[in-house]
Scaffold this motif. Structure first.
Motif, PDB file in Angstrom:
ATOM      1  N   LYS A 316      14.806  11.908  13.421  1.00  0.00           N
ATOM      2  CA  LYS A 316      15.284  10.758  12.648  1.00  0.00           C
ATOM      3  C   LYS A 316      14.989   9.458  13.373  1.00  0.00           C
ATOM      4  CE  LYS A 316      16.982  12.824   9.438  1.00  0.00           C
ATOM      5  NZ  LYS A 316      16.513  12.578   8.111  1.00  0.00           N
ATOM      6  N   ASP A 317      14.872   8.376  12.569  1.00  0.00           N
ATOM      7  CA  ASP A 317      14.841   7.052  13.186  1.00  0.00           C
ATOM      8  C   ASP A 317      16.279   6.591  13.341  1.00  0.00           C
ATOM      9  OD1 ASP A 317      12.126   6.812  13.378  1.00  0.00           O
ATOM     10  OD2 ASP A 317      11.922   6.050  11.322  1.00  0.00           O
ATOM     11  N   GLN A 318      16.502   5.837  14.384  1.00  0.00           N
ATOM     12  CA  GLN A 318      17.837   5.291  14.620  1.00  0.00           C
ATOM     13  C   GLN A 318      18.131   4.223  13.555  1.00  0.00           C
ATOM     14  OE1 GLN A 318      20.117   5.608  17.067  1.00  0.00           O
ATOM     15  NE2 GLN A 318      21.073   3.643  17.338  1.00  0.00           N
ATOM     16  N   PRO A 319      19.256   4.325  12.839  1.00  0.00           N
ATOM     17  CA  PRO A 319      19.560   3.249  11.890  1.00  0.00           C
ATOM     18  C   PRO A 319      19.759   1.926  12.641  1.00  0.00           C
ATOM     19  CG  PRO A 319      21.225   5.009  11.839  1.00  0.00           C
ATOM     20  CD  PRO A 319      20.299   5.321  12.950  1.00  0.00           C
ATOM     21  N   GLN A 320      19.261   0.852  12.058  1.00  0.00           N
ATOM     22  CA  GLN A 320      19.353  -0.451  12.746  1.00  0.00           C
ATOM     23  C   GLN A 320      20.337  -1.360  12.028  1.00  0.00           C
ATOM     24  OE1 GLN A 320      18.088  -1.179  15.534  1.00  0.00           O
ATOM     25  NE2 GLN A 320      16.566   0.418  15.803  1.00  0.00           N
ATOM     26  N   LEU A 321      21.128  -2.043  12.811  1.00  0.00           N
ATOM     27  CA  LEU A 321      22.036  -3.029  12.232  1.00  0.00           C
ATOM     28  C   LEU A 321      21.774  -4.363  12.927  1.00  0.00           C
ATOM     29  CD1 LEU A 321      24.495  -3.825  10.505  1.00  0.00           C
ATOM     30  CD2 LEU A 321      25.961  -2.952  12.313  1.00  0.00           C
ATOM     31  N   ASN A 322      21.448  -5.376  12.140  1.00  0.00           N
ATOM     32  CA  ASN A 322      21.239  -6.709  12.714  1.00  0.00           C
ATOM     33  C   ASN A 322      22.435  -7.591  12.399  1.00  0.00           C
ATOM     34  OD1 ASN A 322      18.662  -6.241  13.823  1.00  0.00           O
ATOM     35  ND2 ASN A 322      17.769  -6.413  11.791  1.00  0.00           N
ATOM     36  N   VAL A 323      22.761  -8.438  13.345  1.00  0.00           N
ATOM     37  CA  VAL A 323      23.915  -9.321  13.152  1.00  0.00           C
ATOM     38  C   VAL A 323      23.523 -10.754  13.508  1.00  0.00           C
ATOM     39  CG1 VAL A 323      25.596  -7.499  13.651  1.00  0.00           C
ATOM     40  CG2 VAL A 323      24.772  -8.943  15.512  1.00  0.00           C
ATOM     41  N   VAL A 324      24.305 -11.681  13.019  1.00  0.00           N
ATOM     42  CA  VAL A 324      24.040 -13.105  13.235  1.00  0.00           C
ATOM     43  C   VAL A 324      25.024 -13.618  14.294  1.00  0.00           C
ATOM     44  CG1 VAL A 324      24.025 -15.360  12.109  1.00  0.00           C
ATOM     45  CG2 VAL A 324      23.356 -13.321  10.816  1.00  0.00           C
ATOM     46  N   LEU A 325      24.505 -14.354  15.273  1.00  0.00           N
ATOM     47  CA  LEU A 325      25.417 -14.925  16.277  1.00  0.00           C
ATOM     48  C   LEU A 325      26.260 -16.007  15.607  1.00  0.00           C
ATOM     49  CD1 LEU A 325      23.320 -15.466  19.549  1.00  0.00           C
ATOM     50  CD2 LEU A 325      24.877 -13.587  18.970  1.00  0.00           C
ATOM     51  N   SER A 326      27.558 -15.961  15.855  1.00  0.00           N
ATOM     52  CA  SER A 326      28.401 -16.987  15.234  1.00  0.00           C
ATOM     53  C   SER A 326      28.531 -18.217  16.140  1.00  0.00           C
ATOM     54  CB  SER A 326      29.773 -16.422  14.872  1.00  0.00           C
ATOM     55  OG  SER A 326      30.417 -15.986  16.026  1.00  0.00           O
ATOM     56  N   GLU A 327      28.177 -18.051  17.437  1.00  0.00           N
ATOM     57  CA  GLU A 327      28.221 -19.193  18.366  1.00  0.00           C
ATOM     58  C   GLU A 327      27.016 -19.099  19.294  1.00  0.00           C
ATOM     59  OE1 GLU A 327      31.827 -18.413  20.468  1.00  0.00           O
ATOM     60  OE2 GLU A 327      33.099 -18.961  18.773  1.00  0.00           O
ATOM     61  N   ASP A 328      26.641 -20.224  19.932  1.00  0.00           N
ATOM     62  CA  ASP A 328      25.578 -20.191  20.949  1.00  0.00           C
ATOM     63  C   ASP A 328      26.018 -19.279  22.097  1.00  0.00           C
ATOM     64  OD1 ASP A 328      24.287 -22.062  19.482  1.00  0.00           O
ATOM     65  OD2 ASP A 328      24.470 -23.699  20.941  1.00  0.00           O
TER      66      ASP A 328
END
Ligand code: AMP
Ligand code: MG
Length: 399
Positions: A316-328
């Protein structure tokens, strides 16, 4: 020292399937199919009635005044009945086989009964409320493909086609090994200069969530002893997840011992924080992940390298989760930074990560307040709010 991407590639390239085993239906959940599963009969296997009511021949119906006398009653699970007179009806239950001589089911809600006769109160259409034999799947077609991770809904299919034994991919046998003379058992009272070993329990617990049973071991910081112990453990296990003893200390013997035992070192030291001293190697089909002992380092290496390796081993491929930085986020060292973060879904549906630096890789309490690592790749010193990065959850985020 190599780049995180290169290290991950070496880890993934080194993975190989471990063969096949047969499990009982009740143990199939979470395993990976090693065979295609076929329909042993058409689905549904007979013209299945889908409503409780009456079975009629549509051609006999004229209007609301047409009487349908009850000729028989057909419960689910009884052999197929036959309507003797086409102007009559058979009372029939959901799950029963459509009686011969009928083609349409009228549910009780649309009927009026006067003694032993029904009158139909609604518009009807020929063939209604019948789930026709083979209309979903024909006999012999593949219902589940090899490679599939078996979920509860797939267990339903396996059961319906009579599979009591299922061929699945073997899961790796994992030994989780701590090392270090400062470590004592959990039920002991440590002296001032000792700590309880906690890593191995964290890792075995996480392995359980991944459907992998494991066994724990502890090695003293003693070259001769470790050498013998590793050899013994290798006889029984496919993968060793070791923690501790891979840094630059005088008693960090693990890498040298593994190489002495004939392991190929694929890398030692990765440009990352935490987990820089990570050692990874292979000998035949045996794989060793030797993580640094600090619990947060172990946690980062486990999620960044071991879990993708496991997925790859299972095809299997590893499921990917992308997230947005809320602060610098500012991080100066020229290393990939696995930043502990709390991730939550925003109103627009995107996931936002709030980074919290913790007090270093020995701070074992901080990750418990977070739900994973954001991977901030080596290079920039400033990672800006609004930018998107990979996220590695510490635990399954969705149950
Ligand atoms: P090492 O990687 O052996 O240099 O260990 C780094 C730090 O992690 C030391 O402070 C160890 O006491 C700690 N440590 C190593 N193994 C464990 C473990 N199994 N559980 C908790 N702490 C550990
Ligand atoms: Mg140590």
């Amino acid at each position: 020292m190599i780049h995180v991407d290169e290290a991950l590639k070496l880890v993934l390239d080194s993975s190989s399937e471990l063969g096949i085993e047969v499990v009982n239906l009740s143990d199939a959940i979470g395993r990976f199919l090693a065979e295609d599963i076929y329909a042993d009969r058409p689905i549904p296997p007979f013209d299945r009635v889908t409503m409780d009511g009456i079975a009629i021949l549509h051609a006999s119906y004229k209007d609301r005044t047409t009487p349908f006398r009850i000729e028989a009653i057909g419960p689910a699970g009884s052999p197929q009945l036959t309507l003797m007179k086409p102007e009559n009806c058979i009372e029939i239950m959901t799950g029963a086989s459509l009686p011969k001589g009928t083609d349409t089911i009228i549910r009780y809600e649309d009927l009026e009964r006067v003694e032993d006769t029904f009158y139909i109160q609604s518009e009807i259409s020929q063939g209604q409320n019948v789930h026709h034999k083979g209309s979903d799947h024909e006999e012999g077609v593949i219902l589940l493909h090899r490679g599939l991770e078996i979920k509860a809904i797939d267990v339903n299919i396996l059961a319906s086609v009579g599979k009591t034994k299922i061929s699945v991919l073997k899961m790796p046998k994992v030994a989780v090994i701590s090392s270090g003379d400062e470590l004592v058992e959990v039920d002991q009272v440590p002296k001032d200069y000792q700590v309880r070993k906690s890593n191995v329990y964290m890792i075995s617990a996480r392995l359980r969530q991944l459907n992998l049973p494991s066994q724990t071991f502890h090695f003293k910081d003693d070259e001769e002893g470790i050498l013998n112990e590793v050899e013994r453990v290798l006889e029984e296990f496919d993968v060793l997840l070791m923690s501790g003893g891979v840094s630059k200390g005088k008693f960090d013997f693990i890498p040298a011992i593994l190489e002495k035992l004939g392991f190929e070192k694929l890398f030692h030291r990765v440009a990352q924080r935490p987990g820089k001293p990570f050692w990874f190697g292979k000998k035949g089909k045996k794989t060793v992940f030797a993580f640094p002992g600090n619990p947060v380092s172990t946690l980062a290496c486990f999620h960044k390298y071991f879990i993708p390796w496991l997925h790859k081993t299972l095809g299997k491929d590893q499921p990917q989760l992308n997230v947005v930085l809320s602060e610098d986020v500012s991080f100066k060292p020229n290393l990939t930074y696995f930043a502990q973060a709390m991730v939550a879904q925003g109103e627009d549906g995107r996931y936002f990560a709030k980074v919290r630096h913790g007090k270093g890789s020995g701070d074992i309490v901080s990750p418990s307040m977070m739900n994973g690592f954001v991977e901030l790749p080596q290079g920039p010193e400033l990672y800006k709010a609004g930018e998107m990065y990979r996220f590695m959850p510490f635990y399954p985020l969705f149950k």
